[in-house]
Design an enzyme around this catalytic site. Structure first.
Site, PDB file in Angstrom:
ATOM      1  N   HIS A  48      35.265  43.655  33.892  1.00 38.94           N
ATOM      2  CA  HIS A  48      33.998  42.922  33.932  1.00 38.94           C
ATOM      3  C   HIS A  48      34.127  41.625  34.735  1.00 38.94           C
ATOM      4  CE1 HIS A  48      31.466  45.432  31.328  1.00 38.94           C
ATOM      5  NE2 HIS A  48      32.617  45.802  30.804  1.00 38.94           N
ATOM      6  N   ASP A  50      33.987  41.803  38.329  1.00 37.95           N
ATOM      7  CA  ASP A  50      33.388  41.883  39.676  1.00 37.95           C
ATOM      8  C   ASP A  50      32.074  41.116  39.765  1.00 37.95           C
ATOM      9  OD1 ASP A  50      32.094  43.849  38.172  1.00 37.95           O
ATOM     10  OD2 ASP A  50      32.223  45.410  39.718  1.00 37.95           O
ATOM     11  N   SER A  81      22.358  70.313  41.843  1.00 42.99           N
ATOM     12  CA  SER A  81      23.656  70.026  41.244  1.00 42.99           C
ATOM     13  C   SER A  81      24.154  71.241  40.476  1.00 42.99           C
ATOM     14  CB  SER A  81      23.517  68.838  40.285  1.00 42.99           C
ATOM     15  OG  SER A  81      24.635  68.779  39.435  1.00 42.99           O
ATOM     16  N   GLY A 138      29.604  59.794  33.375  1.00 42.25           N
ATOM     17  CA  GLY A 138      29.320  58.796  32.338  1.00 42.25           C
ATOM     18  C   GLY A 138      30.544  58.447  31.505  1.00 42.25           C
ATOM     19  N   ALA A 139      31.731  58.627  32.076  1.00 42.59           N
ATOM     20  CA  ALA A 139      32.963  58.426  31.308  1.00 42.59           C
ATOM     21  C   ALA A 139      33.697  57.163  31.719  1.00 42.59           C
ATOM     22  CB  ALA A 139      33.877  59.640  31.473  1.00 42.59           C
ATOM     23  N   GLY A 140      33.071  56.340  32.566  1.00 41.16           N
ATOM     24  CA  GLY A 140      33.742  55.113  33.001  1.00 41.16           C
ATOM     25  C   GLY A 140      34.662  55.346  34.186  1.00 41.16           C
ATOM     26  N   SER A 142      33.381  56.070  37.191  1.00 42.74           N
ATOM     27  CA  SER A 142      32.508  55.768  38.317  1.00 42.74           C
ATOM     28  C   SER A 142      32.000  57.003  39.057  1.00 42.74           C
ATOM     29  CB  SER A 142      33.206  54.823  39.296  1.00 42.74           C
ATOM     30  OG  SER A 142      32.201  54.134  39.973  1.00 42.74           O
ATOM     31  N   ASP A 188      33.108  49.232  42.195  1.00 45.82           N
ATOM     32  CA  ASP A 188      33.192  50.689  42.232  1.00 45.82           C
ATOM     33  C   ASP A 188      33.025  51.268  43.639  1.00 45.82           C
ATOM     34  OD1 ASP A 188      33.630  50.402  39.578  1.00 45.82           O
ATOM     35  OD2 ASP A 188      31.651  51.054  38.946  1.00 45.82           O
TER      36      ASP A 188
HETATM   37  C1  GLA Z   1      31.056  49.258  35.550  1.00 47.45           C
HETATM   38  C2  GLA Z   1      30.392  48.606  36.753  1.00 47.45           C
HETATM   39  C3  GLA Z   1      31.440  47.858  37.586  1.00 47.45           C
HETATM   40  C4  GLA Z   1      32.250  46.904  36.705  1.00 47.45           C
HETATM   41  C5  GLA Z   1      32.793  47.622  35.478  1.00 47.45           C
HETATM   42  C6  GLA Z   1      33.456  46.692  34.492  1.00 47.45           C
HETATM   43  O1  GLA Z   1      31.919  50.265  35.961  1.00 47.45           O
HETATM   44  O2  GLA Z   1      29.775  49.577  37.555  1.00 47.45           O
HETATM   45  O3  GLA Z   1      30.790  47.169  38.626  1.00 47.45           O
HETATM   46  O4  GLA Z   1      31.475  45.795  36.351  1.00 47.45           O
HETATM   47  O5  GLA Z   1      31.764  48.301  34.789  1.00 47.45           O
HETATM   48  O6  GLA Z   1      34.634  46.150  35.001  1.00 47.45           O
END
Ligand code: GLA
Length: 404
Positions: A48, A50, A81, A138-140, A142, A188
């Site tokens: 968190h 960026d 898709s 949706g798993a973090g 990106s 990302d």
């Molecule tokens: C998400 C956002 C990024 C970044 C992260 C946290 O992935 O898209 O820009 O802020 O959360 O580090």
């Protein structure tokens, strides 16, 4: 959109894309589409930071989005898709001005950005694109930047726009912020767009300068453990954190006028102001300020060849995300707790925004099996199911591939 990992995750990329071309023909009829791959990413440090203009240390991973594209002779645009039976169909001249609230908003946002930059759609033909891939959505990891940068690259080639990589990254970012409506930072699309094999990206979000730091993917492994918990970023929890950081900075800058962003604020300034601040805002600021220090230290440790220390810093980041930034959940906390107690695992933290999604574990090669065994046992005992554990390598970034 749900992800279908089981059958495709371990296929070599060329074979997976050949299969994707087959799926394209089933959907859109015979022919040879152009094929593209765009990776996802994990962030090792700089959680968190960026959007607070701090430094971040992500890497692209060898799982991502598959795109099969064909130009059309008319001006129709069709996005489909493998994860969703719906197809978006529209005319190039009638692109909607507002998001439609499903996955196609991401490529649609990119198409709008590219047309805007070009000054319109005159003389362009329609395209049909089938999206798919082997990245959990949706798993973090990106999936959104992966799909956006991949779309920008595929459209750039289809329309022979000859844009610089930075323009592709910018259009991906603008699509996500302006059209989809997530106030995400720059990490990302940069992590995806400027990936280099065998390296982490070091990106300073204040001046957008970046370099590549060597990372030994031979002796070190990245395990990504999916908590199975999903929350859409656009729902608002992420945007709320962005707002809280902004509000904290507004209060703190008064005491430190030369600070241009929360990243610049010193811990002493926060301590001086803490009592007059809303405690939630103070916690958010403390996470950011300390994470900046940890991330610079992590860079030094990595360059000094001390992965254990890098791992320890990742685990401290997780504790801060749990206690101060409050974006973890019991499933992620358990994964990190079990992983950090497993032999050969050097550190672990939630990756991405949090609120569910995945944790990333830094471990020595050979420690994978024990980690998986311990995670399965502990997670099953507490939550009645096993988490999905995957081992990722690095990736050289978005590219066109043969395979049809
Ligand atoms: C998400 C956002 C990024 C970044 C992260 C946290 O992935 O898209 O820009 O802020 O959360 O580090």
């Amino acid at each position: 959109m749900t992800s279908d990992l089981s059958s495709k995750a371990h296929l070599p990329l060329e074979a997976a894309l050949a299969r994707h071309a087959e799926a394209f023909r089933e959907r859109f009829g015979p022919g040879s589409p152009s094929l593209y791959f765009s990776p996802g990413r994990v962030n090792l440090m700089g959680a968190h930071l960026d959007y607070n203009q701090g430094p971040v240390m992500p890497t692209a991973i060898d799982r991502g989005t598959f795109l099969a594209l064909r130009r059309r002779s008319d001006r129709r645009v069709r996005f489909a898709s493998t994860f969703d039976p719906r197809t978006l169909e529209l005319e190039l001249d009638e692109l909607p001005g507002q998001r439609l609230r499903f996955w196609a908003d991401y490529p649609l946002g990119v198409l709008r950005e590219l047309l805007l930059a070009r000054g319109g759609s005159q003389d362009l033909c329609g395209v049909e694109i089938l999206f798919g891939g082997n990245l959990p959505v949706g798993a973090g990891l990106s999936s959104s930047a992966s799909i956006c940068v991949g779309t920008a690259l595929a459209l750039d080639r289809a329309y022979e726009l000859r844009l610089e990589r930075l323009d592709l990254v910018r259009s991906a970012l603008a699509a996500e912020r302006g059209f989809v409506g997530v106030q995400c930072g720059i990490m990302d699309p940069y992590a995806v767009g400027f990936a280099r094999a065998g390296h982490l990206l070091w990106l300073d979000c204040k001046d957008r300068s970046f370099e590549h730091l060597p990372f030994d993917f031979e002796s070190l492994r990245l395990a990504v453990v999916d908590s199975g918990v999903r929350r859409e970023l656009a729902e608002g929890a992420f945007n709320r954190r962005v707002e809280e950081c902004r509000a904290a900075f507004e209060l703190l800058r008064v005491a430190q006028p030369e600070a241009l962003c929360l990243r610049d604020v010193q811990l002493a300034t926060l301590e001086e102001r803490r009592r007059s601040m809303d405690p939630t805002l103070a916690r958010r600021a403390e996470h950011v300020i300390r994470e900046v220090g940890r991330t610079f230290e992590a860079r030094e440790r990595l360059l000094a060849g001390e992965p254990d220390q890098l791992g320890a810093l990742m685990s401290r980041t997780h504790a801060s995300l749990r206690e101060l930034f409050e974006v973890s959940c019991p499933e992620l906390d358990l994964i990190v707790e079990v992983a950090t107690g497993s032999e050969g695992a050097l550190g672990a933290r939630l990756t991405g925004a949090g609120f569910g999604g995945c944790a990333v574990v830094l471990l020595r090669r050979g420690a994978e099996e024990q980690l998986e065994r311990r995670l399965h046992a502990a997670f099953r005992a507490r939550f009645g199911r096993a988490p999905r554990v995957q081992h990722f390598g690095g990736d050289p970034g978005p590219r066109a591939l043969e395979g049809a």
